[in-house]
Write an enzyme that holds these catalytic residues in place. Structure first.
Site, mmCIF file in Angstrom:
data_model
loop_
_atom_site.group_PDB
_atom_site.id
_atom_site.type_symbol
_atom_site.label_atom_id
_atom_site.label_comp_id
_atom_site.label_asym_id
_atom_site.label_seq_id
_atom_site.Cartn_x
_atom_site.Cartn_y
_atom_site.Cartn_z
ATOM 1 N N ASP A 15 0.826 -1.217 0.000
ATOM 2 C CA ASP A 15 0.000 0.000 0.000
ATOM 3 C C ASP A 15 0.858 1.265 0.000
ATOM 4 O O ASP A 15 1.972 1.272 0.541
ATOM 5 C CB ASP A 15 -0.909 -0.032 1.245
ATOM 6 C CG ASP A 15 -2.079 0.925 1.099
ATOM 7 O OD1 ASP A 15 -2.305 1.452 -0.005
ATOM 8 O OD2 ASP A 15 -2.769 1.154 2.112
ATOM 9 N N ASN A 17 1.302 3.474 -2.919
ATOM 10 C CA ASN A 17 1.826 3.967 -4.207
ATOM 11 C C ASN A 17 1.244 5.333 -4.558
ATOM 12 O O ASN A 17 1.968 6.216 -5.019
ATOM 13 C CB ASN A 17 1.438 3.014 -5.352
ATOM 14 C CG ASN A 17 2.106 1.673 -5.233
ATOM 15 O OD1 ASN A 17 3.072 1.517 -4.513
ATOM 16 N ND2 ASN A 17 1.578 0.689 -5.940
ATOM 17 N N HIS A 32 2.364 3.658 -9.033
ATOM 18 C CA HIS A 32 2.208 2.220 -9.314
ATOM 19 C C HIS A 32 3.398 1.694 -10.117
ATOM 20 O O HIS A 32 3.831 0.563 -9.926
ATOM 21 C CB HIS A 32 0.907 1.969 -10.074
ATOM 22 C CG HIS A 32 -0.318 2.240 -9.250
ATOM 23 N ND1 HIS A 32 -0.445 1.819 -7.943
ATOM 24 C CD2 HIS A 32 -1.465 2.909 -9.522
ATOM 25 C CE1 HIS A 32 -1.618 2.200 -7.465
ATOM 26 N NE2 HIS A 32 -2.252 2.877 -8.398
ATOM 27 N N ASN A 63 -10.776 -3.198 -6.109
ATOM 28 C CA ASN A 63 -10.033 -2.142 -6.824
ATOM 29 C C ASN A 63 -10.636 -1.746 -8.182
ATOM 30 O O ASN A 63 -10.272 -0.712 -8.749
ATOM 31 C CB ASN A 63 -8.567 -2.535 -7.046
ATOM 32 C CG ASN A 63 -7.709 -2.411 -5.805
ATOM 33 O OD1 ASN A 63 -6.684 -3.080 -5.667
ATOM 34 N ND2 ASN A 63 -8.104 -1.541 -4.869
ATOM 35 N N TRP A 64 -11.600 -2.533 -8.690
ATOM 36 C CA TRP A 64 -12.236 -2.186 -9.969
ATOM 37 C C TRP A 64 -12.947 -0.844 -9.876
ATOM 38 O O TRP A 64 -13.202 -0.193 -10.886
ATOM 39 C CB TRP A 64 -13.252 -3.259 -10.388
ATOM 40 C CG TRP A 64 -12.621 -4.589 -10.667
ATOM 41 C CD1 TRP A 64 -12.686 -5.692 -9.872
ATOM 42 C CD2 TRP A 64 -11.844 -4.979 -11.809
ATOM 43 N NE1 TRP A 64 -11.993 -6.737 -10.433
ATOM 44 C CE2 TRP A 64 -11.471 -6.331 -11.633
ATOM 45 C CE3 TRP A 64 -11.422 -4.319 -12.963
ATOM 46 C CZ2 TRP A 64 -10.701 -7.023 -12.555
ATOM 47 C CZ3 TRP A 64 -10.659 -5.019 -13.889
ATOM 48 C CH2 TRP A 64 -10.307 -6.358 -13.689
ATOM 49 N N ARG A 66 -11.853 1.870 -8.871
ATOM 50 C CA ARG A 66 -10.952 3.016 -9.095
ATOM 51 C C ARG A 66 -11.168 3.577 -10.509
ATOM 52 O O ARG A 66 -11.721 2.888 -11.372
ATOM 53 C CB ARG A 66 -9.507 2.572 -8.917
ATOM 54 C CG ARG A 66 -9.227 2.181 -7.478
ATOM 55 C CD ARG A 66 -7.767 1.952 -7.232
ATOM 56 N NE ARG A 66 -7.559 1.687 -5.826
ATOM 57 C CZ ARG A 66 -6.426 1.886 -5.183
ATOM 58 N NH1 ARG A 66 -5.378 2.340 -5.833
ATOM 59 N NH2 ARG A 66 -6.321 1.626 -3.895
ATOM 60 N N ARG A 182 -5.124 -2.488 8.767
ATOM 61 C CA ARG A 182 -6.206 -3.433 8.475
ATOM 62 C C ARG A 182 -5.765 -4.448 7.421
ATOM 63 O O ARG A 182 -4.745 -4.266 6.753
ATOM 64 C CB ARG A 182 -7.459 -2.695 8.021
ATOM 65 C CG ARG A 182 -7.243 -1.747 6.861
ATOM 66 C CD ARG A 182 -8.545 -1.096 6.398
ATOM 67 N NE ARG A 182 -8.260 -0.056 5.440
ATOM 68 C CZ ARG A 182 -8.167 1.249 5.729
ATOM 69 N NH1 ARG A 182 -8.385 1.671 6.970
ATOM 70 N NH2 ARG A 182 -7.876 2.120 4.800
ATOM 71 N N SER A 184 -7.916 -5.609 4.844
ATOM 72 C CA SER A 184 -8.527 -5.330 3.535
ATOM 73 C C SER A 184 -8.809 -6.582 2.704
ATOM 74 O O SER A 184 -8.474 -6.636 1.518
ATOM 75 C CB SER A 184 -7.641 -4.360 2.736
ATOM 76 O OG SER A 184 -7.470 -3.153 3.440
HETATM 77 C C1 FPP Z 1 -2.056 0.245 -3.106
HETATM 78 O O1 FPP Z 1 -1.596 1.567 -3.170
HETATM 79 C C2 FPP Z 1 -1.502 -0.505 -4.195
HETATM 80 C C3 FPP Z 1 -2.226 -1.078 -5.186
HETATM 81 C C4 FPP Z 1 -3.708 -1.030 -5.253
HETATM 82 C C5 FPP Z 1 -1.574 -1.779 -6.285
HETATM 83 C C6 FPP Z 1 -0.332 -2.540 -5.963
HETATM 84 C C7 FPP Z 1 0.362 -2.746 -7.245
HETATM 85 C C8 FPP Z 1 1.694 -2.652 -7.445
HETATM 86 C C9 FPP Z 1 2.659 -2.508 -6.363
HETATM 87 C C10 FPP Z 1 2.260 -2.679 -8.836
HETATM 88 C C11 FPP Z 1 2.007 -3.878 -9.664
HETATM 89 C C12 FPP Z 1 2.234 -5.187 -8.988
HETATM 90 C C13 FPP Z 1 3.011 -6.192 -9.472
HETATM 91 C C14 FPP Z 1 3.011 -7.515 -8.776
HETATM 92 C C15 FPP Z 1 3.854 -6.068 -10.661
HETATM 93 P P1 FPP Z 1 -2.654 2.721 -3.289
HETATM 94 O O2 FPP Z 1 -2.814 3.069 -4.712
HETATM 95 O O3 FPP Z 1 -3.923 2.338 -2.587
HETATM 96 O O4 FPP Z 1 -1.913 3.877 -2.519
HETATM 97 P P2 FPP Z 1 -2.569 4.982 -1.602
HETATM 98 O O5 FPP Z 1 -3.144 4.270 -0.407
HETATM 99 O O6 FPP Z 1 -1.401 5.834 -1.251
HETATM 100 O O7 FPP Z 1 -3.606 5.672 -2.424
#
Ligand code: FPP
Length: 228
Positions: A15, A17, A32, A63-64, A66, A182, A184
């Site tokens: 989490d 990114n 990401h 996540n769909w 988003r 959490r 999730s």
């Molecule tokens: C959560 O961060 C992360 C994700 C929903 C995607 C995780 C995906 C990757 C790390 C990249 C692709 C994976 C692989 C295996 C190549 P968030 O976007 O919810 O971050 P935030 O909480 O800061 O908004």
């Protein structure tokens, strides 16, 4: 890391990114991309430390919801990752398994998944599970329905043996980056007795040193599995 009891199966909720990118004035998709680049580093390191199974939460069943642009970007990163993994397979003994429902994924992605899974199915040194369109509740429901269809008894063991992660077994340690406390909907059944490790570090910044910190803390936990 000598003398530390290494967990056999580690799950990671990657989490943070989006926040990582926003803090740099960039689009979430940039986070990401950086997060994806970090996956290789941590996967290599975890297996070097002796972890035998690693389960990464890449895209949840929720996540769909988003924005389409973000979903499309993530799907592309996942496809690219699998492609790259397939190319490097000749020098790796890692088995790759994608866990989660496949009905909603594009044909292209499903083809790529099937190719990597098939090519790596006899690899023995470690297992990398990538959770795509995954939800722990959905997994349990699908598993129970499968057992009913097969006319099998529903028991703690029969469920364990038919989850997506049957090969990797229970998860010993779940790490969540990004500061939220959490699960999730991640590995709900397999994680019944997992040790949990939370860190504020955002996923693109989570490096080998931080992974080792999680391992050291795991090594100090007293696991009683409900006993005294
Ligand atoms: C959560 O961060 C992360 C994700 C929903 C995607 C995780 C995906 C990757 C790390 C990249 C692709 C994976 C692989 C295996 C190549 P968030 O976007 O919810 O971050 P935030 O909480 O800061 O908004």
């Amino acid at each position: 890391m000598q003398g530390v009891n290494i967990p056999k199966h580690v799950g990671i909720i990657m989490d943070g990114n989006g926040r990582w990118a926003t803090a740099r004035g960039q689009k979430r998709s940039f986070g990401h991309k950086e997060g994806s680049a970090n996956v290789d580093k941590i996967v290599t390191h975890a297996f070097k430390r002796g972890v035998k199974a690693l389960t990464l939460y890449a895209f949840s069943a929720e996540n769909w919801a988003r924005p389409k642009e973000e979903v499309d970007g993530l799907m592309k990163l996942l496809k690219d990752y699998l492609k790259k993994f397939a190319k490097k397979l000749y020098k790796s003994d890692v088995r790759l398994i994608v866990i989660g429902g496949r009905e909603q994924l594009s044909n292209d992605l499903v083809k790529q998944i099937e190719e990597v899974e098939k090519k790596s199915e006899n690899n023995k040194s470690a297992v990398l599970n990538i959770a795509i369109n995954y939800g722990g509740r959905q997994e349990i429901v699908a598993c129970v329905n499968k057992l009913i269809a097969l006319n099998k008894e529903i028991t703690v063991e029969s469920i364990s043996e038919n989850l997506y992660t049957a090969v990797s077994g229970e998860v010993d340690l779940i790490i969540r980056t990004g500061g939220e406390l959490r699960l999730s909907n991640f590995l709900l059944y397999q994680g019944a007795y997992s040790e949990l490790y939370f860190t504020d570090v955002l996923w693109p910044d989570f490096n080998e040193e931080q992974f080792d910190k999680a391992l050291s803390e795991f090594g100090q936990r007293k696991r009683r599995f409900g006993k005294v």
